[in-house]
Design a protein around this motif. Structure first.
Motif, mmCIF file in Angstrom:
data_model
loop_
_atom_site.group_PDB
_atom_site.id
_atom_site.type_symbol
_atom_site.label_atom_id
_atom_site.label_comp_id
_atom_site.label_asym_id
_atom_site.label_seq_id
_atom_site.Cartn_x
_atom_site.Cartn_y
_atom_site.Cartn_z
ATOM 1 N N UNK B 424 -59.546 121.087 19.124
ATOM 2 C CA UNK B 424 -60.277 120.817 17.892
ATOM 3 C C UNK B 424 -61.728 121.269 18.020
ATOM 4 N N UNK B 425 -62.344 121.007 19.172
ATOM 5 C CA UNK B 425 -63.725 121.417 19.382
ATOM 6 C C UNK B 425 -63.842 122.940 19.396
ATOM 7 N N UNK B 426 -62.855 123.603 19.983
ATOM 8 C CA UNK B 426 -62.901 125.065 20.034
ATOM 9 C C UNK B 426 -62.748 125.658 18.636
ATOM 10 N N UNK B 427 -61.914 125.050 17.829
ATOM 11 C CA UNK B 427 -61.684 125.585 16.487
ATOM 12 C C UNK B 427 -62.872 125.330 15.573
ATOM 13 N N UNK B 428 -63.399 124.102 15.648
ATOM 14 C CA UNK B 428 -64.488 123.749 14.742
ATOM 15 C C UNK B 428 -65.385 122.704 15.394
ATOM 16 N N UNK B 460 -67.015 128.074 18.907
ATOM 17 C CA UNK B 460 -67.338 127.935 20.322
ATOM 18 C C UNK B 460 -67.686 129.282 20.962
ATOM 19 N N UNK B 461 -67.164 130.330 20.370
ATOM 20 C CA UNK B 461 -67.463 131.647 20.942
ATOM 21 C C UNK B 461 -68.882 132.104 20.622
ATOM 22 N N UNK B 488 -62.471 134.077 23.972
ATOM 23 C CA UNK B 488 -62.189 135.509 24.007
ATOM 24 C C UNK B 488 -61.835 136.063 22.628
ATOM 25 N N UNK B 489 -61.888 135.191 21.621
ATOM 26 C CA UNK B 489 -61.489 135.640 20.277
ATOM 27 C C UNK B 489 -62.611 136.405 19.577
ATOM 28 N N UNK B 490 -63.852 136.167 19.998
ATOM 29 C CA UNK B 490 -64.969 136.803 19.320
ATOM 30 C C UNK B 490 -65.120 138.269 19.711
ATOM 31 N N UNK B 491 -66.029 138.927 19.041
ATOM 32 C CA UNK B 491 -66.285 140.330 19.356
ATOM 33 C C UNK B 491 -66.834 140.455 20.773
#
Lengths: 237, 585
Positions: B424-428, B460-461, B488-491
């Protein structure tokens, strides 16, 4: 920071720390009521602190405040955790425990799904990929490492992995009247796996001992820092 | 007197012949089964002793019947007097019985004529008795139906007694001739069966006689001589014990087990196994040079003395520059060196107070380096006590930086729900942790900006670096498994580094050694912290403990070695004695 430079509150804290450290060390002599009193005190303080954190960091901002001062949507959304909390509280009594099953099932289900998904995608598949990549010659050359040493290292890691897995293989076969036989090569491999496991446990024990030793050093350092100024004061007087 | 009247009322109640329910006299139908009770009036009217309705509720005493005043028991108002009343009546009855017994035995003074003790019957009862008896007799004689019924009953009784006499005739010869005449004739007419001797093989097939005693006739049973107890020597008494208890054990029939040769071999094997003597062998007594307490005190004394000596004599100015710095530590150093001023760094405090000395020492040079780079710190923890440890860490190890909460760093507090909370923290992060540990809004809204360390953070990214200070491999794995995919989802992939306890390192290291690396750096324990200090060249906490830690390790290694040698010697010593003993024999 010297003991003389401390404020009153810090000084009281330091004295309490000194006393409780000695009480904990009294376990060296034998198990005694003072040691147990100190342990119970720490457990009680920790529990109280955790309760305060949960109330002020979780319940109030996420449940009570939205229900009281939130808009209509927040209030409606707040009813869901409230209902689940009430159902979970019913687990206290055996008569009403079955009402909490749905909330408990939700918690267990979410936890299990999260753990399994994370374990597969975050550990198992990446570690398998890493093991395969150890034998990637072009990759090793790109990194610039020694090819032979890297391959030997990869073989050892692969052998250790398979041998450890073989140690936990408990399948047996039956042949004629003889039952309970493990295949010879699996048995030999499991013996090798036992060596890897023993080495791992040795390293883990060394880590635990190292962590405990640092804690001891830190406490003794505190005692020395506490006593040193007092001794200096006494000597100068 | 009211109670007396009540008793009389009860006596005058009418019992329904259909269902047995008691009804009041004025009811025409039964209150339970609604049967018609009208016939009662006719029967009452037909009998001469029917009590008139007006007189039903009147007691005989009230009517002035003689003698009833004595017979009626006055029920007292007070219930407590009932016991006394019952006692008096019991005593009276005992006196009457004694008097009667004296009269029967004819003792001196006893009155033989009991008519003197009879109370004279009241006149109404005398009239009633004589009239009833006379009328009943007349009715029986005059009524032909009753006559026939009762005569039939008499005939039936006679037939029944005759039938009984048939049965008893075999054993009892004293029965009168008239009663036993007809049945005897019938029996005599039939030819008697001759007693036939059974063949021996048939006699042998009667196991009942083997087990059960032969049946005795009633006369034999009556003539049994009592051999035990106070009635010993008396004939025909009831046995004090059942017959089965008197008899001896039944004869046992021989049973031959049909066993095969295999069964016999197995039985012999089992017999041999069970027949073996399972004697417990005493354990070989191990020689103990000293009690466990003494050993513990000696070890503690040696260890304490060595560490205190190292702490008091160590030269903290001497920086261990010669320490070989591992690659994973260098990776962390390089990552932090690559940060720019104003970058946001997420620091997770995931350890318990018990391991805070080690992890504080390991993380202190890294956080010091981060603050030197001018980054903003955001602290979180999945442990409820983690936020407090984070505050304590900054207070005690980063005093030189003069940190101010919500300006240089922000403490978002506790992430509940463990792994699910991490997702949950990673998502938002804004929705998961909306407040600081001081319950202040952390992320701002339309009217207010977010706190300085959190500005520009939406997921989080967006953090430039994530540092996890952890003491348990499970928690480290949770961060890698749940948070790393979002990093690792971000640019620009946000690196994840770990500062771990030495006890968790073996299980975290594979994530660093993997190709591609799942974590980009690893600093382990005091050794890792000291190595990092050698890179930053700053005076830091690990150096305070380093010499004492090394001394303690050496002493511990020596003690373990000595203990091992002693144990080996102890284990070899008794074997040598045994060998000598065997050789001398």
């Amino acid at each position: 920071m010297s003991l003389v430079e401390l404020g009153w509150l810090d000084l009281i804290g330091a004295v309490l720390g000194f006393v409780f450290t000695l009480l904990i060390f009294s376990y060296i002599i034998a198990d005694n009521p003072l040691f147990r009193f100190t342990i119970f005190l720490f457990i009680g303080i920790s529990s109280g602190f955790v309760t305060i954190i949960v109330i002020y960091n979780v319940l109030l901002p996420r449940l009570v405040v939205p229900l009281i001062s939130g808009n209509q949507g927040q209030q409606l959304l707040g009813l869901i955790p409230l209902a689940l909390s009430v159902l979970l509280l019913m687990k206290i009594s055996p008569r009403t425990a079955h009402w909490g099953n749905s909330a408990m099932a939700y918690l267990v289900g979410v936890g299990a799904a999260t753990a399994i998904g994370g374990g597969l995608l975050g550990t198992l598949f990446p570690q398998m990929g890493a093991l395969i990549n150890l034998f990637d010659v072009s990759g090793i050359q790109q990194i610039g490492g020694n090819l032979i040493i890297s391959l030997i290292n990869a073989v050892i890691i692969l052998l250790g992995t398979i041998a450890t897995l073989a140690f936990f293989h408990f399948g047996i076969r039956s042949k004629g009247n003889q039952t309970g036989l493990q295949q010879g090569w699996i048995e030999n491999l499991s013996q090798l796996g036992r060596i890897f496991i023993a080495v791992t446990f040795g390293v883990l024990f060394a880590g635990v001992f190292s962590a405990a030793l640092i804690a001891l050093v830190e406490r003794l350092s505190f005692l020395v820092d506490f006593i040193k100024p007092l001794v200096t004061l006494i000597v100068t007087m | 007197m009211a109670q007396t009247a009540h008793i009389v009322d009860k006596m005058t109640e009418f019992i329904c012949p259909n269902c047995g329910t008691s009804n009041s006299p004025d009811q025409e139908f039964c209150q339970s089964c609604h049967a018609n009770l009208a016939f009662r009036n006719t029967t009452e009217g037909s009998t001469d002793n029917a009590v008139p309705e007006s007189e039903e509720n009147q007691s005989p005493a009230e009517e002035g019947y003689p003698g009833f005043e004595d017979e009626l028991i006055e029920v007292p108002e007070d219930n407590n007097n009932l016991d006394d009343l019952f006692k008096e009546e019991t005593e009276k009855a005992e006196i009457d019985l004694n008097t009667f017994a004296d009269s029967e035995t004819g003792e001196e003074g006893a009155i033989s004529d009991d008519s003197q003790y009879r109370d004279p019957l009241p006149d109404w009862l005398i009239d009633l008795t004589s009239e009833d008896v006379g009328k009943d007799e007349e009715r029986v004689l005059k009524d032909p139906e009753i006559d026939e019924d009762e005569q039939g009953l008499n005939n039936l009784e006679k037939e029944f007694s005759a039938w009984l006499s048939e049965i008893e005739n075999d054993d009892d010869s004293d029965i009168g001739e008239e009663e036993a005449k007809e049945p005897v004739e019938e029996i005599v007419d039939e030819p008697e069966l001759e007693q036939v001797e059974l063949p021996e093989w048939l006699e042998a097939m009667r196991p009942v006689e083997l087990v059960a005693p032969p049946l005795r006739s009633r006369d034999e049973a009556n003539e049994l001589l009592e051999g035990r107890g106070p009635l010993a020597g008396i004939w025909g008494v009831l046995p004090s014990e059942p017959d089965s208890a008197r008899e001896g054990e039944p004869k046992s029939a021989s049973v031959v087990l049909q066993v095969s040769e295999n069964n016999r071999v197995n039985a012999d094997l089992l017999k041999g196994m069970l027949g073996e003597k399972w004697e417990s062998k005493p354990l070989a007594s191990s020689q103990v040079f000293a009690s466990q307490d003494y050993i513990r005190w000696i070890i503690a004394l040696i260890l304490f003395a060595a560490i205190i000596w190292a702490l008091t004599t160590s030269n903290q100015e001497q920086n261990p520059r010669s320490l070989n710095t591992p690659n994973e530590v260098v990776s962390v150093y390089n990552l932090i060196n690559g940060l720019t001023v104003g970058d946001r760094v997420l620091v997770a405090f995931e350890y318990d107070p018990g391991l805070s000395p080690e992890l504080d020492a390991a993380a202190a040079p890294i956080v010091d380096h981060l603050l030197l780079r001018g980054v903003y710190l955001t602290m979180v923890s999945t442990s409820p006590i983690g936020p407090l440890l984070g505050e304590r860490f900054l207070t005690f190890t980063q005093v030189d930086h003069n940190l101010r909460t919500n300006r240089n760093y922000v403490n978002l507090g506790y992430i509940p729900a463990s792994t699910a909370g991490l997702i949950s923290f990673s998502q938002n992060p804004r929705r998961t942790l909306p407040f600081t540990i001081e319950s202040e809004p952390a992320w701002g809204d339309a009217n207010q900006k977010a706190l300085l360390p959190l500005q520009g953070i939406y997921q989080v990214s967006d953090f430039a670096l994530v540092v996890v200070i952890v003491d348990q491999p499970e928690v480290a794995r949770a961060w890698i498994e749940q948070v790393l995919p979002y990093l690792q989802a971000g640019l620009e992939r946000t690196p994840l580094v770990m500062v771990s306890s030495a006890q968790a390192e073996p299980l975290i290291r594979p994530y660093y050694e993997a190709i591609p690396k799942q974590i980009q750096g690893l600093v382990t324990g005091l050794a890792g912290g000291t190595s990092y200090t050698s890179l930053t060249r700053r005076d830091s906490l690990p150096l305070t403990y380093w010499e004492a830690f090394g001394t303690g390790l050496i002493i511990a290694a020596l003690l373990i070695t000595i203990g091992g040698i002693v144990n080996i010697s102890i284990s070899l010593f008794p074997r040598k004695i045994n060998d000598e003993g065997e050789g001398s024999e």
